[in-house]
Design a protein around this motif. Structure first.
Motif, PDB file in Angstrom:
ATOM      1  N   VAL A  36      39.090  37.624  41.619  1.00 34.15           N
ATOM      2  CA  VAL A  36      38.890  38.888  40.914  1.00 34.15           C
ATOM      3  C   VAL A  36      40.260  39.367  40.465  1.00 34.15           C
ATOM      4  CG1 VAL A  36      38.053  41.253  41.049  1.00 34.15           C
ATOM      5  CG2 VAL A  36      36.901  39.463  42.348  1.00 34.15           C
ATOM      6  N   GLU A  37      40.388  39.613  39.159  1.00 30.01           N
ATOM      7  CA  GLU A  37      41.676  39.992  38.593  1.00 30.01           C
ATOM      8  C   GLU A  37      41.505  41.186  37.665  1.00 30.01           C
ATOM      9  OE1 GLU A  37      44.772  38.215  35.285  1.00 30.01           O
ATOM     10  OE2 GLU A  37      43.249  36.911  36.127  1.00 30.01           O
ATOM     11  N   HIS A  38      42.489  42.071  37.698  1.00 28.90           N
ATOM     12  CA  HIS A  38      42.570  43.200  36.771  1.00 28.90           C
ATOM     13  C   HIS A  38      44.023  43.282  36.342  1.00 28.90           C
ATOM     14  CE1 HIS A  38      42.305  47.272  35.169  1.00 28.90           C
ATOM     15  NE2 HIS A  38      43.363  47.558  35.889  1.00 28.90           N
ATOM     16  N   ASN A  39      44.267  43.454  35.031  1.00 28.98           N
ATOM     17  CA  ASN A  39      45.639  43.489  34.546  1.00 28.98           C
ATOM     18  C   ASN A  39      45.745  44.430  33.362  1.00 28.98           C
ATOM     19  OD1 ASN A  39      48.033  40.776  34.246  1.00 28.98           O
ATOM     20  ND2 ASN A  39      48.353  42.944  34.130  1.00 28.98           N
ATOM     21  N   ASP A  40      46.264  45.655  33.598  1.00 27.39           N
ATOM     22  CA  ASP A  40      46.540  46.634  32.541  1.00 27.39           C
ATOM     23  C   ASP A  40      48.042  46.721  32.348  1.00 27.39           C
ATOM     24  OD1 ASP A  40      44.018  47.446  31.734  1.00 27.39           O
ATOM     25  OD2 ASP A  40      43.915  49.112  33.124  1.00 27.39           O
ATOM     26  N   SER A  41      48.466  47.604  31.460  1.00 26.04           N
ATOM     27  CA  SER A  41      49.903  47.726  31.203  1.00 26.04           C
ATOM     28  C   SER A  41      50.664  48.330  32.384  1.00 26.04           C
ATOM     29  CB  SER A  41      50.138  48.552  29.943  1.00 26.04           C
ATOM     30  OG  SER A  41      49.651  49.858  30.112  1.00 26.04           O
ATOM     31  N   ASP A  42      50.015  49.166  33.212  1.00 26.95           N
ATOM     32  CA  ASP A  42      50.746  49.800  34.310  1.00 26.95           C
ATOM     33  C   ASP A  42      50.201  49.502  35.703  1.00 26.95           C
ATOM     34  OD1 ASP A  42      48.455  51.300  34.065  1.00 26.95           O
ATOM     35  OD2 ASP A  42      49.456  53.229  34.101  1.00 26.95           O
ATOM     36  N   ASP A  43      49.155  48.700  35.809  1.00 20.95           N
ATOM     37  CA  ASP A  43      48.674  48.297  37.131  1.00 20.95           C
ATOM     38  C   ASP A  43      47.926  46.968  37.046  1.00 20.95           C
ATOM     39  OD1 ASP A  43      46.412  49.539  35.855  1.00 20.95           O
ATOM     40  OD2 ASP A  43      45.442  49.684  37.796  1.00 20.95           O
ATOM     41  N   ALA A  44      47.914  46.266  38.187  1.00 20.44           N
ATOM     42  CA  ALA A  44      47.255  44.963  38.249  1.00 20.44           C
ATOM     43  C   ALA A  44      46.859  44.671  39.686  1.00 20.44           C
ATOM     44  CB  ALA A  44      48.188  43.870  37.734  1.00 20.44           C
ATOM     45  N   TYR A  45      45.800  43.874  39.840  1.00 24.51           N
ATOM     46  CA  TYR A  45      45.465  43.375  41.166  1.00 24.51           C
ATOM     47  C   TYR A  45      44.875  41.981  41.058  1.00 24.51           C
ATOM     48  CZ  TYR A  45      40.610  45.023  40.352  1.00 24.51           C
ATOM     49  OH  TYR A  45      39.348  45.255  39.843  1.00 24.51           O
ATOM     50  N   PHE A  46      44.966  41.262  42.174  1.00 24.72           N
ATOM     51  CA  PHE A  46      44.423  39.912  42.267  1.00 24.72           C
ATOM     52  C   PHE A  46      43.862  39.743  43.670  1.00 24.72           C
ATOM     53  CE2 PHE A  46      45.272  35.222  42.988  1.00 24.72           C
ATOM     54  CZ  PHE A  46      44.222  34.784  42.196  1.00 24.72           C
ATOM     55  N   ASN A  47      42.552  39.513  43.757  1.00 26.60           N
ATOM     56  CA  ASN A  47      41.853  39.309  45.024  1.00 26.60           C
ATOM     57  C   ASN A  47      41.169  37.947  44.979  1.00 26.60           C
ATOM     58  OD1 ASN A  47      42.549  41.977  45.534  1.00 26.60           O
ATOM     59  ND2 ASN A  47      40.551  42.775  44.978  1.00 26.60           N
ATOM     60  N   PHE A  48      41.088  37.291  46.129  1.00 25.01           N
ATOM     61  CA  PHE A  48      40.424  35.988  46.161  1.00 25.01           C
ATOM     62  C   PHE A  48      39.847  35.719  47.540  1.00 25.01           C
ATOM     63  CE2 PHE A  48      44.994  35.347  46.892  1.00 25.01           C
ATOM     64  CZ  PHE A  48      45.007  34.680  48.111  1.00 25.01           C
ATOM     65  N   SER A  49      38.813  34.881  47.550  1.00 25.48           N
ATOM     66  CA  SER A  49      38.273  34.383  48.802  1.00 25.48           C
ATOM     67  C   SER A  49      39.117  33.191  49.257  1.00 25.48           C
ATOM     68  CB  SER A  49      36.811  33.986  48.635  1.00 25.48           C
ATOM     69  OG  SER A  49      36.287  33.548  49.865  1.00 25.48           O
ATOM     70  N   THR A  50      39.328  32.214  48.367  1.00 25.84           N
ATOM     71  CA  THR A  50      40.283  31.127  48.603  1.00 25.84           C
ATOM     72  C   THR A  50      41.072  30.894  47.326  1.00 25.84           C
ATOM     73  OG1 THR A  50      38.758  29.359  47.942  1.00 25.84           O
ATOM     74  CG2 THR A  50      38.782  29.951  50.281  1.00 25.84           C
ATOM     75  N   PHE A  51      42.332  30.515  47.479  1.00 25.40           N
ATOM     76  CA  PHE A  51      43.163  30.222  46.311  1.00 25.40           C
ATOM     77  C   PHE A  51      44.283  29.278  46.714  1.00 25.40           C
ATOM     78  CE2 PHE A  51      46.616  31.290  43.244  1.00 25.40           C
ATOM     79  CZ  PHE A  51      45.975  30.850  42.102  1.00 25.40           C
ATOM     80  N   ASP A  52      44.563  28.320  45.840  1.00 19.63           N
ATOM     81  CA  ASP A  52      45.672  27.386  46.006  1.00 19.63           C
ATOM     82  C   ASP A  52      46.312  27.222  44.640  1.00 19.63           C
ATOM     83  OD1 ASP A  52      47.474  25.420  46.648  1.00 19.63           O
ATOM     84  OD2 ASP A  52      45.982  23.899  47.174  1.00 19.63           O
ATOM     85  N   GLY A  53      47.486  27.823  44.451  1.00 14.41           N
ATOM     86  CA  GLY A  53      48.147  27.723  43.156  1.00 14.41           C
ATOM     87  C   GLY A  53      49.056  28.898  42.885  1.00 14.41           C
ATOM     88  N   THR A  54      49.194  29.212  41.593  1.00 14.50           N
ATOM     89  CA  THR A  54      50.068  30.285  41.123  1.00 14.50           C
ATOM     90  C   THR A  54      49.288  31.195  40.188  1.00 14.50           C
ATOM     91  OG1 THR A  54      52.014  28.860  41.242  1.00 14.50           O
ATOM     92  CG2 THR A  54      52.181  30.794  39.829  1.00 14.50           C
ATOM     93  N   LYS A  55      49.400  32.495  40.397  1.00 14.33           N
ATOM     94  CA  LYS A  55      48.772  33.488  39.524  1.00 14.33           C
ATOM     95  C   LYS A  55      49.874  34.384  38.975  1.00 14.33           C
ATOM     96  CE  LYS A  55      45.533  35.591  37.487  1.00 14.33           C
ATOM     97  NZ  LYS A  55      44.920  34.885  36.370  1.00 14.33           N
ATOM     98  N   VAL A  56      49.871  34.595  37.657  1.00 14.72           N
ATOM     99  CA  VAL A  56      50.872  35.434  37.010  1.00 14.72           C
ATOM    100  C   VAL A  56      50.190  36.668  36.437  1.00 14.72           C
ATOM    101  CG1 VAL A  56      52.628  35.568  35.206  1.00 14.72           C
ATOM    102  CG2 VAL A  56      52.268  33.418  36.435  1.00 14.72           C
ATOM    103  N   LEU A  57      50.706  37.839  36.802  1.00 18.39           N
ATOM    104  CA  LEU A  57      50.239  39.119  36.273  1.00 18.39           C
ATOM    105  C   LEU A  57      51.395  39.757  35.515  1.00 18.39           C
ATOM    106  CD1 LEU A  57      48.560  40.369  39.567  1.00 18.39           C
ATOM    107  CD2 LEU A  57      47.389  39.346  37.614  1.00 18.39           C
ATOM    108  N   LYS A  58      51.086  40.590  34.516  1.00 14.55           N
ATOM    109  CA  LYS A  58      52.136  41.230  33.726  1.00 14.55           C
ATOM    110  C   LYS A  58      51.839  42.714  33.581  1.00 14.55           C
ATOM    111  CE  LYS A  58      52.902  37.035  31.236  1.00 14.55           C
ATOM    112  NZ  LYS A  58      53.584  36.432  30.163  1.00 14.55           N
TER     113      LYS A  58
END
Length: 132
Positions: A36-58
């Motif tokens: 689950v990802e949310h990415n606005d100009s002034d806030d962002a979040y990233f939630n996961f049950s399982t993850f293996d890798g790289t996530k980039v937010l801006k």
């Protein structure tokens, strides 16, 4: 005919040049479940049950802004980096069962890249970032 070919070649080189300058230094990749990802100009979040890798937010900052951030992780290890116009710097590292709740002050005006990297598979991760 030669003029038309030269014009076409110049236009193609300009198009390729503009396309390459728009590429980001950081890219997201990896595998996960219930992302689950949310990415606005002034806030962002990233939630996961399982993850293996790289996530980039801006997100975007004004000069002197503060970024408030939180992180929680059930299993695994995650390192979070940021780049605010000066190269990739470590923001925090979090391990299994740990929580983080802190802030970073004195951001420069411009884009803030937030890079979330796992060290193998991680589970039940929750990461939030907000410009104040």
């Amino acid at each position: 005919m030669r003029k038309r070919f030269k014009l076409l070649a110049v236009l193609m080189m300009m198009t390729i040049g503009f396309t390459l300058t728009g590429c980001s230094t950081y890219t997201s990749h990896g595998n996960g479940t219930m992302l689950v990802e949310h990415n606005d100009s002034d806030d962002a979040y990233f939630n996961f049950s399982t993850f293996d890798g790289t996530k980039v937010l801006k997100i975007k900052a004004s000069s002197g802004d503060k970024m408030k951030y939180t992180g929680a992780l059930d299993k695994g290890n995650v390192t979070v980096y940021y780049d605010n116009g000066g190269g990739k710097k470590e923001l925090f590292t979090i391990g299994a069962g740990e929580n983080v709740d802190s802030s970073l002050e004195g951001l420069e005006k411009g884009e803030v890249n937030i890079i979330i990297e796992t060290d193998g598979e991680a589970s039940e991760g929750k990461f939030t970032f907000e410009i104040e």
